[in-house]
Scaffold this motif. Sequence first.
Motif, PDB file in Angstrom:
ATOM      1  N   GLU A 126      80.403 101.703  33.406  1.00  0.00           N
ATOM      2  CA  GLU A 126      80.474 102.348  31.997  1.00  0.00           C
ATOM      3  C   GLU A 126      79.455 101.387  31.096  1.00  0.00           C
ATOM      4  N   MET A 127      78.305 102.038  30.818  1.00  0.00           N
ATOM      5  CA  MET A 127      77.083 101.282  30.784  1.00  0.00           C
ATOM      6  C   MET A 127      77.097 101.172  28.939  1.00  0.00           C
ATOM      7  N   GLY A 128      78.103 101.483  28.338  1.00  0.00           N
ATOM      8  CA  GLY A 128      78.228 101.674  26.952  1.00  0.00           C
ATOM      9  C   GLY A 128      77.390 102.744  26.256  1.00  0.00           C
ATOM     10  N   GLY A 129      77.201 102.594  24.977  1.00  0.00           N
ATOM     11  CA  GLY A 129      76.509 103.520  24.189  1.00  0.00           C
ATOM     12  C   GLY A 129      74.971 103.476  24.420  1.00  0.00           C
ATOM     13  N   ALA A 130      74.308 104.615  24.606  1.00  0.00           N
ATOM     14  CA  ALA A 130      72.956 104.657  24.324  1.00  0.00           C
ATOM     15  C   ALA A 130      72.327 104.935  22.923  1.00  0.00           C
ATOM     16  N   ARG A 131      71.404 103.952  22.718  1.00  0.00           N
ATOM     17  CA  ARG A 131      70.895 103.617  21.370  1.00  0.00           C
ATOM     18  C   ARG A 131      69.617 104.199  21.236  1.00  0.00           C
ATOM     19  N   PHE A 132      69.357 104.610  19.823  1.00  0.00           N
ATOM     20  CA  PHE A 132      67.954 105.379  19.697  1.00  0.00           C
ATOM     21  C   PHE A 132      67.451 104.876  18.458  1.00  0.00           C
ATOM     22  N   ASP A 133      67.773 103.511  17.932  1.00  0.00           N
ATOM     23  CA  ASP A 133      67.224 102.889  16.949  1.00  0.00           C
ATOM     24  C   ASP A 133      66.060 101.825  17.385  1.00  0.00           C
ATOM     25  N   TYR A 272      77.263 109.818  22.629  1.00  0.00           N
ATOM     26  CA  TYR A 272      76.357 108.891  23.535  1.00  0.00           C
ATOM     27  C   TYR A 272      76.663 107.684  24.260  1.00  0.00           C
ATOM     28  N   GLY A 273      78.135 107.546  24.497  1.00  0.00           N
ATOM     29  CA  GLY A 273      78.629 106.784  25.543  1.00  0.00           C
ATOM     30  C   GLY A 273      78.375 107.302  26.862  1.00  0.00           C
ATOM     31  N   VAL A 274      77.827 106.349  27.690  1.00  0.00           N
ATOM     32  CA  VAL A 274      77.322 106.993  29.149  1.00  0.00           C
ATOM     33  C   VAL A 274      78.351 106.186  30.240  1.00  0.00           C
ATOM     34  N   VAL A 275      78.436 107.040  31.132  1.00  0.00           N
ATOM     35  CA  VAL A 275      79.079 106.277  32.411  1.00  0.00           C
ATOM     36  C   VAL A 275      78.221 106.811  33.556  1.00  0.00           C
ATOM     37  N   LEU A 276      77.873 105.758  34.486  1.00  0.00           N
ATOM     38  CA  LEU A 276      76.849 106.007  35.604  1.00  0.00           C
ATOM     39  C   LEU A 276      77.821 106.128  36.804  1.00  0.00           C
ATOM     40  N   ARG A 277      77.693 106.915  37.725  1.00  0.00           N
ATOM     41  CA  ARG A 277      78.482 106.830  39.166  1.00  0.00           C
ATOM     42  C   ARG A 277      77.238 107.264  40.211  1.00  0.00           C
ATOM     43  N   GLY A 278      77.542 106.737  41.600  1.00  0.00           N
ATOM     44  CA  GLY A 278      76.709 107.082  42.527  1.00  0.00           C
ATOM     45  C   GLY A 278      77.037 106.096  43.671  1.00  0.00           C
ATOM     46  N   PRO A 279      76.364 106.565  44.905  1.00  0.00           N
ATOM     47  CA  PRO A 279      76.508 105.923  46.127  1.00  0.00           C
ATOM     48  C   PRO A 279      75.554 104.429  46.240  1.00  0.00           C
ATOM     49  N   VAL A 280      76.206 103.442  46.769  1.00  0.00           N
ATOM     50  CA  VAL A 280      75.538 102.272  47.353  1.00  0.00           C
ATOM     51  C   VAL A 280      75.963 102.133  48.862  1.00  0.00           C
ATOM     52  N   GLN A 281      74.830 101.766  49.509  1.00  0.00           N
ATOM     53  CA  GLN A 281      74.891 101.214  50.738  1.00  0.00           C
ATOM     54  C   GLN A 281      74.431  99.822  51.027  1.00  0.00           C
ATOM     55  N   GLU A 282      75.313  99.170  51.668  1.00  0.00           N
ATOM     56  CA  GLU A 282      74.970  97.919  52.040  1.00  0.00           C
ATOM     57  C   GLU A 282      74.168  97.850  53.145  1.00  0.00           C
TER      58      GLU A 282
END
Length: 299
Positions: A126-133, A272-282
């Motif tokens: 959960e990356m928080g809010g995108a900001r544009f200022d 503009y709250g953003v949540v990022l999701r995806g794969p990780v490989q060790e």
Amino acid sequence: MADQLRGSEPLFKGHGLGNDYLVVSAGDQWPLSAPAIAAVCDRWRGVGGDGIVVLLDPSPPYRLRMFNPDGSEFERSGNGLRIFGAYLAAEGMVGDAPFEVEVGGDRVRMTVLQRMGGGGYDVSVEMGGARFDDASIGINRTLLDAEGRAVLPTGEGIHPGEGIEFHAVSIGNPHAVVFDQPMTQERLRAVGSALGAHAAFIRGINVQLAASLTPGVVEALIWERGVGWTSASGTSACAVAAAAVRSGRQNPGALEVRMEGGSLFVEVDPDYGVVLRGPVQEVFRGALTPGFVSHLNTL
């Protein structure tokens, strides 16, 4: 300062769509100075990596610092965070419950959603809010032209007096998203290197060439601050998704961001709250040799 921090000998390496980071705990073996970090991240003379994630506190909320492969410290990396999440899962330090991480002066919540076998993980942040200022991004608009474009210095692939329109976004770190450009490596190198070094961006900036393909799908090529070309980037994916929504090219909701390394998925809400999701490989756990640690202490 980076030169006041030291790292431990063991390392964990993982990648998110080819964007790889090393995770190291704070220790007393080698200096986390710019020359030492650059030596460890060197792909021919060191371990190799797009950066280093340093764990300062092994108890929640996990406190981190992050460094580019040139040794410069930066605010945050979406893929670096997700790789750190995979490290915690691999070490048995977290389960499937959300946990918090402190980085770059902010606190974010993460979840290891799935252990996929073969050293793969599905991790969300959960990356928080995108900001544009301007203050969040670090822009001196007096150094832009009357239309708010960045006029680039003439060079290879850049026409005299060429101005670039961009969408400035902060995802805890600064981004300039550029639509309506040829989606080629040649154009990325030209625009990314020139725009990334433009004096209007006080702290430098990450650059993305982006295109809205179909509803729910955007495409991005990435020039990362302190790195250059990279196959994928978590914060870049978030910035592109947020800019696509803000510019009316996409509606709020779930977006697939296609990059050269593969796709990440970004949920953008109406605020503009953003949540990022995806794969990780060790990739590996290992230790630096005593001789290499001794070498790092001479740099």
